[in-house]
Write an enzyme that holds these catalytic residues in place. Sequence first.
Site, PDB file in Angstrom:
ATOM      1  N   ASP A  66       5.589   3.204 -58.998  1.00  0.00           N
ATOM      2  CA  ASP A  66       5.914   4.459 -58.879  1.00  0.00           C
ATOM      3  C   ASP A  66       6.086   6.041 -59.474  1.00  0.00           C
ATOM      4  OD1 ASP A  66       7.033   2.662 -60.176  1.00  0.00           O
ATOM      5  OD2 ASP A  66       9.332   2.140 -59.133  1.00  0.00           O
ATOM      6  N   ASN A 135      19.417  -3.893 -57.558  1.00  0.00           N
ATOM      7  CA  ASN A 135      20.623  -3.029 -56.829  1.00  0.00           C
ATOM      8  C   ASN A 135      19.130  -3.892 -54.672  1.00  0.00           C
ATOM      9  OD1 ASN A 135      18.110  -1.852 -56.256  1.00  0.00           O
ATOM     10  ND2 ASN A 135      19.652   0.038 -56.288  1.00  0.00           N
ATOM     11  N   HIS A 137      16.314  -2.980 -55.034  1.00  0.00           N
ATOM     12  CA  HIS A 137      14.445  -2.660 -55.021  1.00  0.00           C
ATOM     13  C   HIS A 137      13.532  -3.317 -55.516  1.00  0.00           C
ATOM     14  CE1 HIS A 137      15.381  -0.114 -59.247  1.00  0.00           C
ATOM     15  NE2 HIS A 137      14.405  -1.053 -59.418  1.00  0.00           N
ATOM     16  N   GLU A 142      14.877   2.018 -53.087  1.00  0.00           N
ATOM     17  CA  GLU A 142      16.021   2.123 -52.936  1.00  0.00           C
ATOM     18  C   GLU A 142      16.876   1.733 -51.815  1.00  0.00           C
ATOM     19  OE1 GLU A 142      17.042   1.431 -55.869  1.00  0.00           O
ATOM     20  OE2 GLU A 142      17.717   3.033 -56.757  1.00  0.00           O
TER      21      GLU A 142
HETATM   22  C1  F6R Z   1       8.605  -0.375 -62.336  1.00  0.00           C
HETATM   23  C2  F6R Z   1       9.738  -0.829 -60.860  1.00  0.00           C
HETATM   24  C3  F6R Z   1      11.283  -1.138 -61.089  1.00  0.00           C
HETATM   25  C4  F6R Z   1      11.561  -2.243 -61.577  1.00  0.00           C
HETATM   26  C5  F6R Z   1      13.421  -2.983 -61.997  1.00  0.00           C
HETATM   27  C6  F6R Z   1      13.287  -4.246 -62.460  1.00  0.00           C
HETATM   28  O1  F6R Z   1       7.410   0.070 -61.991  1.00  0.00           O
HETATM   29  O2  F6R Z   1       9.304  -0.288 -59.677  1.00  0.00           O
HETATM   30  O3  F6R Z   1      11.193  -2.326 -59.763  1.00  0.00           O
HETATM   31  O4  F6R Z   1      10.382  -3.524 -61.436  1.00  0.00           O
HETATM   32  O5  F6R Z   1      13.647  -2.443 -62.092  1.00  0.00           O
HETATM   33  O6  F6R Z   1      13.351  -3.347 -63.720  1.00  0.00           O
HETATM   34  P1  F6R Z   1      13.184  -4.224 -64.983  1.00  0.00           P
HETATM   35  O7  F6R Z   1      11.760  -5.650 -65.088  1.00  0.00           O
HETATM   36  O8  F6R Z   1      13.359  -3.666 -66.613  1.00  0.00           O
HETATM   37  O9  F6R Z   1      14.421  -5.433 -65.012  1.00  0.00           O
END
Ligand code: F6R
Length: 238
Positions: A66, A135, A137, A142
Amino acid sequence: MQVLRVLNSSFNQHGAALIASLLRAKPNANLVIATGNTPMGVYDELAKLKLQGELDSSSLHAFQLDAYADVPLSDPRSLQGWSRRSFVEPLGLAEKQFTPLIGYSDNHERACQSYHDAVIKAGGYDLAILGLGPNGHLGFNEPPSSKTSTTRVISLTEESLISNAVYWGRGNVPTQALTAGMDLLLAAKQILLLVTGKHKYEILQKTLYGAITPEVPSSYLQASQHVMVLADEAALGS
Ligand code: F6R
Protein backbone atom coordinates in the site's frame (compact mmCIF):
# COMPACT_ATOMS: atom_id res chain seq x y z
CA MET A 1 -6.92 -21.05 8.91
CA GLN A 2 -4.09 -22.16 11.11
CA VAL A 3 -3.14 -20.22 14.24
CA LEU A 4 0.39 -20.50 15.56
CA ARG A 5 0.95 -19.10 19.03
CA VAL A 6 4.56 -18.25 19.78
CA LEU A 7 6.48 -16.49 22.51
CA ASN A 8 7.12 -12.88 21.68
CA SER A 9 10.85 -13.53 22.07
CA SER A 10 10.83 -16.02 19.20
CA PHE A 11 8.18 -14.33 17.02
CA ASN A 12 10.59 -12.84 14.51
CA GLN A 13 12.56 -16.06 14.05
CA HIS A 14 9.34 -18.03 13.55
CA GLY A 15 8.05 -15.54 11.01
CA ALA A 16 11.30 -15.54 9.09
CA ALA A 17 11.48 -19.34 9.16
CA LEU A 18 7.99 -19.62 7.66
CA ILE A 19 8.84 -17.21 4.85
CA ALA A 20 12.22 -18.84 4.24
CA SER A 21 10.67 -22.28 3.99
CA LEU A 22 8.23 -21.06 1.36
CA LEU A 23 11.12 -19.51 -0.55
CA ARG A 24 13.06 -22.76 -0.40
CA ALA A 25 10.10 -24.52 -1.98
CA LYS A 26 9.57 -21.74 -4.52
CA PRO A 27 12.60 -19.44 -4.88
CA ASN A 28 10.84 -17.27 -7.47
CA ALA A 29 7.79 -16.66 -5.29
CA ASN A 30 5.81 -13.44 -5.55
CA LEU A 31 5.54 -11.83 -2.14
CA VAL A 32 3.48 -8.86 -1.12
CA ILE A 33 5.12 -7.18 1.83
CA ALA A 34 3.44 -5.15 4.55
CA THR A 35 5.20 -2.27 6.23
CA GLY A 36 4.12 -1.20 9.74
CA ASN A 37 5.72 -2.17 12.98
CA THR A 38 4.90 -5.86 13.21
CA PRO A 39 6.92 -7.36 10.33
CA MET A 40 10.10 -5.32 10.83
CA GLY A 41 11.82 -7.81 13.13
CA VAL A 42 10.78 -10.64 10.83
CA TYR A 43 12.38 -8.88 7.87
CA ASP A 44 15.54 -8.31 9.93
CA GLU A 45 15.70 -12.03 10.64
CA LEU A 46 15.19 -12.83 6.97
CA ALA A 47 18.11 -10.55 6.11
CA LYS A 48 20.23 -12.42 8.67
CA LEU A 49 19.30 -15.73 7.05
CA LYS A 50 20.43 -14.31 3.74
CA LEU A 51 23.74 -13.13 5.22
CA GLN A 52 24.28 -16.60 6.70
CA GLY A 53 23.74 -18.10 3.26
CA GLU A 54 20.52 -19.81 4.36
CA LEU A 55 18.22 -17.85 2.08
CA ASP A 56 18.43 -17.24 -1.63
CA SER A 57 16.57 -14.06 -2.47
CA SER A 58 17.93 -13.76 -5.99
CA SER A 59 14.74 -14.72 -7.79
CA LEU A 60 11.87 -13.76 -5.51
CA HIS A 61 9.66 -10.84 -6.45
CA ALA A 62 8.31 -8.34 -3.94
CA PHE A 63 5.19 -6.23 -4.39
CA GLN A 64 4.47 -3.17 -2.30
CA LEU A 65 1.21 -3.54 -0.36
CA ASP A 66 0.00 0.00 0.00
CA ALA A 67 0.98 3.63 -0.39
CA TYR A 68 -0.09 7.00 0.94
CA ALA A 69 -1.58 9.16 -1.78
CA ASP A 70 0.44 12.15 -2.96
CA VAL A 71 3.45 11.39 -0.76
CA PRO A 72 6.64 11.43 -2.83
CA LEU A 73 9.34 8.81 -2.49
CA SER A 74 11.64 11.38 -0.89
CA ASP A 75 9.17 11.89 1.98
CA PRO A 76 10.07 9.83 5.08
CA ARG A 77 6.40 8.79 5.27
CA SER A 78 6.57 7.04 1.91
CA LEU A 79 5.60 3.38 2.27
CA GLN A 80 7.55 2.62 -0.88
CA GLY A 81 10.63 4.05 0.85
CA TRP A 82 9.86 1.98 3.93
CA SER A 83 9.39 -1.19 1.85
CA ARG A 84 12.72 -0.56 0.19
CA ARG A 85 14.63 0.14 3.42
CA SER A 86 13.15 -2.75 5.38
CA PHE A 87 12.92 -5.48 2.75
CA VAL A 88 14.16 -4.71 -0.75
CA GLU A 89 17.58 -3.37 0.27
CA PRO A 90 18.42 -5.75 3.18
CA LEU A 91 17.55 -8.70 0.96
CA GLY A 92 19.63 -7.30 -1.87
CA LEU A 93 16.84 -7.35 -4.43
CA ALA A 94 17.52 -5.92 -7.86
CA GLU A 95 15.25 -3.13 -9.09
CA LYS A 96 13.42 -5.54 -11.40
CA GLN A 97 12.53 -7.71 -8.39
CA PHE A 98 10.30 -5.05 -6.87
CA THR A 99 6.97 -3.69 -8.05
CA PRO A 100 5.92 -0.52 -6.26
CA LEU A 101 2.37 0.72 -5.89
CA ILE A 102 2.93 4.29 -6.91
CA GLY A 103 1.08 6.79 -4.76
CA TYR A 104 2.58 9.96 -6.18
CA SER A 105 1.49 9.95 -9.83
CA ASP A 106 -1.01 12.36 -11.34
CA ASN A 107 -3.43 9.51 -12.01
CA HIS A 108 -4.03 7.22 -9.03
CA GLU A 109 -6.65 5.12 -10.83
CA ARG A 110 -4.16 4.35 -13.57
CA ALA A 111 -1.47 3.51 -10.99
CA CYS A 112 -3.89 1.09 -9.28
CA GLN A 113 -4.81 -0.54 -12.59
CA SER A 114 -1.22 -0.96 -13.68
CA TYR A 115 -0.29 -2.48 -10.29
CA HIS A 116 -3.26 -4.87 -10.53
CA ASP A 117 -2.25 -5.86 -14.07
CA ALA A 118 1.35 -6.48 -12.95
CA VAL A 119 0.21 -8.79 -10.13
CA ILE A 120 -2.09 -10.73 -12.45
CA LYS A 121 0.59 -10.97 -15.14
CA ALA A 122 3.01 -12.36 -12.54
CA GLY A 123 0.47 -15.09 -11.69
CA GLY A 124 -0.78 -13.51 -8.44
CA TYR A 125 0.86 -13.47 -5.04
CA ASP A 126 2.34 -16.69 -3.72
CA LEU A 127 2.60 -15.25 -0.24
CA ALA A 128 0.93 -12.23 1.31
CA ILE A 129 2.78 -11.03 4.40
CA LEU A 130 0.26 -8.92 6.26
CA GLY A 131 -0.13 -7.05 9.50
CA LEU A 132 -3.46 -6.53 11.25
CA GLY A 133 -4.86 -3.04 11.49
CA PRO A 134 -6.50 -2.00 14.75
CA ASN A 135 -9.81 -1.84 12.86
CA GLY A 136 -9.24 -5.07 10.95
CA HIS A 137 -7.79 -3.47 7.86
CA LEU A 138 -5.48 -5.52 5.65
CA GLY A 139 -3.19 -3.26 3.69
CA PHE A 140 -5.32 -0.15 3.61
CA ASN A 141 -8.53 -2.03 2.93
CA GLU A 142 -10.37 -0.02 5.52
CA PRO A 143 -13.77 -1.05 6.85
CA PRO A 144 -16.07 -1.44 5.10
CA SER A 145 -14.20 -3.44 2.42
CA SER A 146 -15.81 -6.38 0.69
CA LYS A 147 -13.86 -9.47 -0.27
CA THR A 148 -14.00 -8.44 -3.91
CA SER A 149 -12.79 -4.88 -3.46
CA THR A 150 -10.11 -4.04 -5.94
CA THR A 151 -6.84 -2.13 -5.84
CA ARG A 152 -7.98 1.44 -5.33
CA VAL A 153 -7.71 4.82 -3.67
CA ILE A 154 -9.29 4.86 -0.25
CA SER A 155 -9.87 7.40 2.50
CA LEU A 156 -8.32 6.47 5.81
CA THR A 157 -10.69 5.98 8.72
CA GLU A 158 -10.34 8.01 11.89
CA GLU A 159 -8.93 4.95 13.65
CA SER A 160 -6.14 4.55 11.10
CA LEU A 161 -5.36 8.25 11.22
CA ILE A 162 -4.93 7.91 14.97
CA SER A 163 -2.87 4.69 14.88
CA ASN A 164 -0.59 6.00 12.13
CA ALA A 165 -0.01 9.22 14.05
CA VAL A 166 2.49 7.17 16.06
CA TYR A 167 4.73 7.29 13.02
CA TRP A 168 4.03 10.68 11.56
CA GLY A 169 2.58 12.82 14.33
CA ARG A 170 -1.01 13.94 14.89
CA GLY A 171 -2.46 15.88 11.97
CA ASN A 172 0.44 14.84 9.79
CA VAL A 173 -0.95 11.54 8.51
CA PRO A 174 -2.03 11.61 4.85
CA THR A 175 -5.78 11.12 4.61
CA GLN A 176 -5.85 9.00 1.47
CA ALA A 177 -4.02 5.88 0.41
CA LEU A 178 -3.77 3.37 -2.40
CA THR A 179 -4.05 -0.27 -1.44
CA ALA A 180 -3.75 -3.65 -3.06
CA GLY A 181 -7.34 -4.89 -3.21
CA MET A 182 -8.91 -7.60 -1.08
CA ASP A 183 -9.44 -9.50 -4.35
CA LEU A 184 -5.68 -9.84 -4.89
CA LEU A 185 -4.86 -10.47 -1.22
CA LEU A 186 -7.48 -13.18 -0.71
CA ALA A 187 -6.36 -14.88 -3.92
CA ALA A 188 -2.81 -15.26 -2.57
CA LYS A 189 -1.74 -18.89 -2.50
CA GLN A 190 -0.69 -18.40 1.11
CA ILE A 191 -1.33 -15.64 3.60
CA LEU A 192 0.80 -15.03 6.65
CA LEU A 193 -0.89 -12.69 9.11
CA LEU A 194 1.56 -11.36 11.70
CA VAL A 195 0.09 -10.11 14.97
CA THR A 196 1.77 -9.03 18.18
CA GLY A 197 0.80 -7.17 21.31
CA LYS A 198 -2.06 -6.88 23.75
CA HIS A 199 -3.50 -3.93 21.83
CA LYS A 200 -4.35 -6.35 18.99
CA TYR A 201 -6.19 -8.85 21.22
CA GLU A 202 -9.74 -7.70 20.54
CA ILE A 203 -9.37 -7.23 16.81
CA LEU A 204 -7.61 -10.58 16.54
CA GLN A 205 -10.53 -12.27 18.32
CA LYS A 206 -12.92 -10.64 15.84
CA THR A 207 -10.68 -11.66 12.97
CA LEU A 208 -10.53 -15.29 14.06
CA TYR A 209 -13.96 -15.91 15.56
CA GLY A 210 -16.23 -12.96 14.79
CA ALA A 211 -18.80 -12.47 12.05
CA ILE A 212 -17.40 -12.42 8.53
CA THR A 213 -18.22 -8.89 7.51
CA PRO A 214 -16.94 -5.96 5.45
CA GLU A 215 -16.82 -4.08 8.76
CA VAL A 216 -13.86 -6.27 9.74
CA PRO A 217 -12.01 -6.90 6.47
CA SER A 218 -9.60 -9.33 8.19
CA SER A 219 -12.56 -11.59 9.07
CA TYR A 220 -12.58 -12.75 5.42
CA LEU A 221 -9.45 -14.72 6.26
CA GLN A 222 -11.66 -17.19 8.15
CA ALA A 223 -13.04 -18.44 4.85
CA SER A 224 -9.63 -19.22 3.39
CA GLN A 225 -7.74 -22.49 3.72
CA HIS A 226 -4.35 -21.01 3.14
CA VAL A 227 -3.99 -18.65 6.05
CA MET A 228 -1.40 -18.92 8.77
CA VAL A 229 -1.81 -16.53 11.67
CA LEU A 230 1.40 -16.09 13.61
CA ALA A 231 0.65 -14.36 16.89
CA ASP A 232 2.35 -13.83 20.22
CA GLU A 233 0.76 -14.67 23.59
CA ALA A 234 -0.23 -11.07 24.23
CA ALA A 235 -2.21 -10.82 20.99
CA LEU A 236 -3.91 -14.17 21.57
CA GLY A 237 -4.49 -13.72 25.30
CA SER A 238 -3.00 -16.21 27.68
C1 F6R B 1 1.22 -1.67 6.30
C2 F6R B 1 -0.21 -1.96 6.26
C3 F6R B 1 -1.07 -1.99 7.47
C4 F6R B 1 -0.40 -2.56 8.71
C5 F6R B 1 -1.35 -2.55 9.90
C6 F6R B 1 -0.68 -3.01 11.17
O1 F6R B 1 1.77 -1.71 4.99
O2 F6R B 1 -0.70 -2.16 5.22
O3 F6R B 1 -2.21 -2.75 7.16
O4 F6R B 1 0.04 -3.86 8.44
O5 F6R B 1 -1.86 -1.26 10.11
O6 F6R B 1 0.34 -2.12 11.49
P1 F6R B 1 1.37 -2.42 12.66
O7 F6R B 1 2.15 -3.62 12.25
O8 F6R B 1 2.22 -1.18 12.72
O9 F6R B 1 0.56 -2.66 13.88
